[in-house]
Design an enzyme around this catalytic site. Structure first.
Site, mmCIF file in Angstrom:
data_model
loop_
_atom_site.group_PDB
_atom_site.id
_atom_site.type_symbol
_atom_site.label_atom_id
_atom_site.label_comp_id
_atom_site.label_asym_id
_atom_site.label_seq_id
_atom_site.Cartn_x
_atom_site.Cartn_y
_atom_site.Cartn_z
ATOM 1 N N TYR A 1 43.678 17.090 10.836
ATOM 2 C CA TYR A 1 42.730 17.396 10.038
ATOM 3 C C TYR A 1 42.629 16.238 9.139
ATOM 4 O O TYR A 1 41.724 15.886 8.497
ATOM 5 C CB TYR A 1 43.208 18.579 9.320
ATOM 6 N N SER B 1 38.728 15.345 1.729
ATOM 7 C CA SER B 1 39.813 16.234 1.365
ATOM 8 C C SER B 1 40.921 15.325 0.708
ATOM 9 O O SER B 1 41.069 14.251 1.089
ATOM 10 C CB SER B 1 40.350 17.043 2.560
#
Length: 261
Positions: free
Chosen positions: A165, A155
């Site tokens: 995350y 990501s």
């Protein structure tokens, strides 16, 4: 028939190859599956939602593609091993592994000291250990077939943030380098893709509209949101013969966002 000069058609075909895609029942995973199937690959749709995998597999089968749906919780080693065994039994092995399954909930953007330990563990079990479990399980089959390609989905957050995350996706980039090194003797290439701001329902659900507009207009070099097709194209390159000299890399598909802020 010979492909026209400049089309690179032979390098972008995957006839006779088997692609095992985690989180394959929807979203990016299903988009990867459709494109690889259209290019000749047999597809294993591995997803924790068995019913969704069955539905998506039925649609691909109806379109004339060989597809095997399997239930697979990437955080659970036994279900991963069973899914890989089913793929080997049905198609003879695995040539392409796409570690696409992942978790991304709003609370995973909280500071570590705020997020419950069970939430951290759940996040890392899927986003990090899922890559470990699937890569290690697929390696023997890929090696037996003379090599292959593993694509991990990271990501943009892994290049910018320090949230749980973001750190989980940073770990994916680290695993990409580690497995590229370990698997090189078996002719297995391992790369990652870092998607940026994507025009998908799941991405938009977590981001305020004003932040999206600020990123697009002020912080990206390309002033639009990314499209699923952009990520699919990156994946096709990395697992094709044209990407055959690339391993251990993370390809940022972000519209230049990390370069301009």
């Amino acid at each position: 028939m010979t492909a026209p000069s400049g089309t690179h058609e032979p390098a972008r075909r995957f006839d006779g190859r088997v692609a095992f895609i985690t989180g394959g029942a929807a979203g990016f995973g299903l988009a990867f599956a459709r494109e690889l199937a259209e290019r000749g690959a047999s597809i294993v749709l591995a997803d924790i939602d068995a019913a969704a995998a069955e539905r998506s597999a039925a649609a691909l089968t109806e379109a004339g593609h060989p597809v095997l749906p399997v239930r697979c919780d990437v955080a659970a080693e036994d279900t991963v091993d069973a899914a890989v065994a089913a793929a080997v039994e049905r198609f003879g092995g695995i040539d392409i592994l796409v570690n696409n399954a992942g978790r991304h909930l709003t609370r995973y953007n909280l500071p570590f000291q705020t997020l419950a330990r069970d939430d951290v563990r759940e996040l890392f079990d899927v986003n990090v250990m899922g890559v470990v479990n699937c890569s290690l399980a697929a390696r023997p089959s890929m090696a037996a077939r003379g090599g292959g390609s593993i694509i991990n989905i990271s990501s943009m957050a892994s290049h910018l943030g320090t949230s749980p995350y973001a750190v989980s996706k940073l770990a994916v980039r680290g695993l990409t380098v580690a497995f590229a090194t370990e698997f090189a003797p078996d002719n297995i290439r391992v790369n990652a893709i870092s998607p940026g701001l994507m025009d998908t329902e799941s991405a938009m659900a977590d981001l305020p509209a004003e932040l999206v507009r600020d990123i697009i207009d002020q912080r990206q070099l390309i002033h639009r949101q990314g499209r699923v097709a952009d990520i699919v194209a990156a994946l096709i390159y990395l697992c094709s013969a044209e990407g055959g000299f690339v391993t251990g890399e993370t390809l940022k598909v972000t519209g230049g966002f990390p370069l301009y802020s």
